[in-house]
Design a protein around this motif. Structure first.
Motif, PDB file in Angstrom:
ATOM      1  N   GLY A 116      35.527  43.895  31.517  1.00 40.71           N
ATOM      2  CA  GLY A 116      34.501  44.746  32.101  1.00 40.71           C
ATOM      3  C   GLY A 116      33.177  44.590  31.409  1.00 40.71           C
ATOM      4  O   GLY A 116      33.037  43.849  30.421  1.00 40.71           O
ATOM      5  N   MET A 157      32.174  37.771  35.800  1.00 39.85           N
ATOM      6  CA  MET A 157      33.455  37.899  36.492  1.00 39.85           C
ATOM      7  C   MET A 157      34.256  36.601  36.416  1.00 39.85           C
ATOM      8  O   MET A 157      35.484  36.628  36.222  1.00 39.85           O
ATOM      9  N   PHE A 160      38.608  44.333  36.612  1.00 38.17           N
ATOM     10  CA  PHE A 160      37.246  44.199  36.098  1.00 38.17           C
ATOM     11  C   PHE A 160      36.499  45.507  36.310  1.00 38.17           C
ATOM     12  O   PHE A 160      36.253  45.922  37.446  1.00 38.17           O
ATOM     13  N   THR A 191      33.427  47.572  36.642  1.00 39.27           N
ATOM     14  CA  THR A 191      32.130  47.160  37.146  1.00 39.27           C
ATOM     15  C   THR A 191      31.169  48.345  37.194  1.00 39.27           C
ATOM     16  O   THR A 191      31.478  49.374  37.813  1.00 39.27           O
ATOM     17  N   CYS A 249      28.061  47.020  41.827  1.00 40.61           N
ATOM     18  CA  CYS A 249      29.196  46.825  42.726  1.00 40.61           C
ATOM     19  C   CYS A 249      28.849  45.954  43.932  1.00 40.61           C
ATOM     20  O   CYS A 249      29.609  45.046  44.290  1.00 40.61           O
ATOM     21  N   ALA A 306      28.561  42.410  42.910  1.00 44.11           N
ATOM     22  CA  ALA A 306      29.840  41.880  42.443  1.00 44.11           C
ATOM     23  C   ALA A 306      30.771  41.561  43.610  1.00 44.11           C
ATOM     24  O   ALA A 306      31.495  40.553  43.592  1.00 44.11           O
ATOM     25  N   VAL A 311      33.159  38.093  43.819  1.00 42.52           N
ATOM     26  CA  VAL A 311      34.362  38.362  43.032  1.00 42.52           C
ATOM     27  C   VAL A 311      35.366  37.219  43.170  1.00 42.52           C
ATOM     28  O   VAL A 311      35.685  36.787  44.282  1.00 42.52           O
ATOM     29  N   ARG A 368      40.501  42.412  40.493  1.00 40.40           N
ATOM     30  CA  ARG A 368      40.310  43.693  41.158  1.00 40.40           C
ATOM     31  C   ARG A 368      39.110  44.416  40.547  1.00 40.40           C
ATOM     32  O   ARG A 368      39.064  44.646  39.335  1.00 40.40           O
ATOM     33  N   LEU A 369      38.149  44.784  41.386  1.00 40.06           N
ATOM     34  CA  LEU A 369      36.960  45.477  40.897  1.00 40.06           C
ATOM     35  C   LEU A 369      37.207  46.982  40.868  1.00 40.06           C
ATOM     36  O   LEU A 369      37.601  47.574  41.870  1.00 40.06           O
ATOM     37  N   LYS A 390      35.210  50.493  39.972  1.00 40.01           N
ATOM     38  CA  LYS A 390      33.872  51.042  39.739  1.00 40.01           C
ATOM     39  C   LYS A 390      33.860  51.949  38.521  1.00 40.01           C
ATOM     40  O   LYS A 390      34.711  52.824  38.370  1.00 40.01           O
ATOM     41  N   CYS A 445      34.924  49.399  44.001  1.00 41.28           N
ATOM     42  CA  CYS A 445      33.603  49.041  44.492  1.00 41.28           C
ATOM     43  C   CYS A 445      33.657  48.958  46.008  1.00 41.28           C
ATOM     44  O   CYS A 445      34.647  48.489  46.591  1.00 41.28           O
TER      45      CYS A 445
END
Length: 346
Positions: free
Chosen positions: A267, A287, A298, A300, A305, A308, A312, A317-318, A320, A344
């Protein structure tokens, strides 16, 4: 010689000429690429990235990786045209105008020194944020960052001094010092109580006018006095963007249980002492670096967001992150399988 052979020969010479020109012609751009990552709950050269002394710590597992962006180029080491062209072709690399990284009025050395200072400050803010999250009290102090050349404080107040009072009145915030000085008239004397090398000193200065206001020429920054020692070692990494991951690493070490549950988490994000997570640059490259290091999650910054989501990598997996507290809750939900994990969204 046939027309086909002549065409091939001419084309070959043109390619060769372009290659030579591309290799010798410098261009004012900087190449940004995925940089190394470091596990904030792990080790570098057999030494812990985060070392806590004077407080009980607990075992950790998995990874909480800070991510970086490597750059090539700059005012003193410009890249050639071929390097820039390769960067424009590679989707994992960004090529940006040199002035976006190095302002025309600042040298490459000055930028690197500023990044080092920002990293140091972010480590202190990250520690403060972690202790706030854990409800561990600490003291706020005022530290002298520098003095202005030729002003009254020059040579009398030193970098690293801690200001504890103004005219005998205790102060704990930089605003309090500024207000006390501005309440004077140019030529008035002000006495600063400072600590230096473990000793308390009184330093009396006369104010001078600058921009219509009285000043003494002290540049201050907030500092902290923590109840135990937190040392962070990340080698040559600079800048403030690892703040969130430092805070999470400290929280993980100071609490029972394992925050990641053995997962590979990466992150980024700046951090304020109140835990607010701020945006950063180079999110696409960070990333890619995270995924290359094996991360599957990750964290973010909320303001990154949208950017990203456009870049990605597969398998990442993002999540927030708006605050340290929110990021901590998200990790706990990921580990337990219960609770909301903020994602995100566009």
């Amino acid at each position: 010689m046939s027309r086909r052979a002549l065409t091939l020969l001419v084309s070959g010479f043109l390619v060769l000429a372009l290659g030579i020109v591309g290799a010798v012609v410098d261009v004012p751009y900087v190449v940004l690429s995925p940089g190394p990552t470091e596990n904030t709950i792990g080790e570098i050269d057999k030494q812990p990235v985060i070392k806590i002394t004077g407080r009980q710590t607990y075992p950790t597992s998995g990874a909480l990786r800070l991510v970086t962006v490597a750059y090539q180029g700059g005012p003193t080491s410009q890249i050639d045209l071929l390097t820039a062209l390769r960067g424009w072709i590679d989707p994992t690399i960004a090529v940006v105008p040199q002035e976006t990284i190095f302002a025309p009025d600042r040298s490459q050395k000055e930028v690197e020194e500023e990044n080092t200072i920002e990293m140091t400050n972010s480590q202190d803010d990250a520690t403060a944020a972690a202790l706030n999250e854990l409800k561990i009290p600490y003291e706020t102090v005022i530290t002298v960052a520098s003095t202005m050349k030729g002003k009254p404080a020059d040579g009398k107040i030193q970098k690293g001094d801690r200001i504890i009072s103004v005219d005998g009145k205790p102060v704990t915030k930089t605003d309090e010092v500024g207000e006390a000085v501005r309440a004077r008239k140019p030529g008035d004397q002000v006495t600063f109580g400072v600590t230096r090398g473990g000793q308390e000193l009184d330093v009396t200065l006369s104010t001078v006018a600058a921009g219509g206001e009285p000043i003494v020429g002290i540049n201050m920054q907030p500092g902290y006095k923590f109840p135990f020692e937190v040392d962070i070692n990340v080698g040559e990494v600079g800048g403030p963007s690892a703040g969130l991951m430092f805070s999470l690493g400290i929280v993980d070490k100071l609490t029972e249980g394992q925050l990641t549950g053995g997962k590979q988490v990466a992150g980024t994000g700046t951090i304020k002492p109140d835990g607010k997570v701020g945006p950063i640059g180079g999110i696409a490259q960070k990333m890619v670096g995270a995924r290359n290091a094996g991360a599957t999650i990750f964290l973010t910054p909320a303001n990154n967001c949208a950017e990203a989501m456009k870049a990605v990598p597969d398998g990442l997996r993002l999540v927030k992150a708006e605050t340290l507290h929110g990021a901590k809750l998200a990790l706990e939900a990921l580990v337990s399988g219960k609770g909301e994990v903020p994602a995100c969204s566009g």
